[in-house]
Design a protein around this motif. Structure first.
Motif, PDB file in Angstrom:
ATOM      1  N   VAL A  13       0.855  -1.188   0.000  1.00 52.52           N
ATOM      2  CA  VAL A  13       0.000   0.000   0.000  1.00 52.52           C
ATOM      3  C   VAL A  13       0.889   1.235   0.000  1.00 52.52           C
ATOM      4  N   THR A  17      -2.527   5.936   0.191  1.00 54.21           N
ATOM      5  CA  THR A  17      -3.619   5.160   0.767  1.00 54.21           C
ATOM      6  C   THR A  17      -4.055   5.743   2.111  1.00 54.21           C
ATOM      7  N   LEU A  34      -9.190   1.000   4.520  1.00 51.26           N
ATOM      8  CA  LEU A  34      -8.209  -0.047   4.248  1.00 51.26           C
ATOM      9  C   LEU A  34      -8.296  -1.149   5.300  1.00 51.26           C
ATOM     10  N   GLN A 220      -9.955   0.956  -3.852  1.00 49.71           N
ATOM     11  CA  GLN A 220     -10.954   1.859  -3.293  1.00 49.71           C
ATOM     12  C   GLN A 220     -12.378   1.290  -3.343  1.00 49.71           C
TER      13      GLN A 220
END
Length: 240
Positions: A13, A17, A34, A220
């Motif tokens: 990531v 993020t 996340l 997302q």
């Protein structure tokens, strides 16, 4: 996870993020998005390690280029520490939703987290804990993409999943060229030959040598990480 092609994966990531689009710093609502997706993967039984970027706070290479008074190695160490800050945020977000998690750093800092030790990391994964791997490799001039590829090889991951804000790899920037081609599958060699901005060349070479596929996808959309782990054809798969 009986139908999943992956038993153990490494999720990369980026720093973006951890913040809202166009912003910097840490937005915990974004970290929570996340964390919820990671929880779904962990609950499904997949062993998951996460390598964090730090560009939302500081990119060492860029900082060294614009700050004449900072030595490049120092700037890179600052960038590595930024990934630890992100790792701490993600660790607490995961604990808040009931995920068993450990944070390990390539730079020892005993009061903050565990050191990265391959065997200990693997034992955590085998026990169903998510392991966040921060501080890159602990050495300057090594990107977090390369760190992700190296860690994937070390812990025997079945795939590297690169979570991005685009839905795969394109022949050109789709924001600049609406007719850019999106690849469903592409070889490591094609990525290198075409100079596609997937991961840096060193990371691609490591995955190629270790025969570790890379999946680039848009994280997302809710549930996408779990869908990729389940083997659904999401994003772009880079392989042999």
């Amino acid at each position: 996870m009986s139908s999943s092609p992956y038993k153990r994966v490494l999720l990369k990531v980026s720093g973006e993020t951890f913040c809202r689009r166009g912003e910097s710093g840490i937005a915990m609502d974004q970290v929570g998005v996340l964390a919820d997706q990671i929880k779904d993967v962990a609950n499904a039984g997949c062993e998951l390690a996460v390598v964090t970027g730090g560009g939302n706070i500081l990119r060492g290479k860029q900082f060294s280029e614009v700050s004449a008074s900072i030595n490049p190695p120092t700037a890179h160490y600052m960038g590595m520490l930024a990934t630890v800050i992100n790792g701490l945020a993600l660790r607490d977000a995961l604990e808040n939703v009931g995920v068993h998690v450990r944070l390990q750093s390539a730079i020892p800092m005993a009061n903050v987290c565990e050191p990265f030790i391959k065997g200990r990391c693997e034992r955590h994964l085998e026990k169903g804990r998510v392991v966040i791997l921060a501080a890159g490799t602990g050495s300057p001039f090594v990107t977090t993409d390369t760190a992700a590829a190296l860690r994937a090889r070390e812990i025997g991951a079945d795939a590297v999943l690169k979570a991005t804000k685009v839905d795969g790899i394109y022949s050109e920037d789709p924001l600049k060229n609406p007719h850019a081609q999106r690849y469903e599958t592409i070889s490591y060699k094609e990525v290198l030959d075409k100079g596609l901005q997937v991961m840096d060349a060193t990371a691609i070479h490591h995955c190629m040598e270790g025969n570790i596929p890379i999946v680039v996808f848009d994280y997302q959309r809710a549930g996408n990480i779990a869908r990729v782990v389940a083997g659904e054809p999401i994003g772009t798969r880079v392989g042999a």
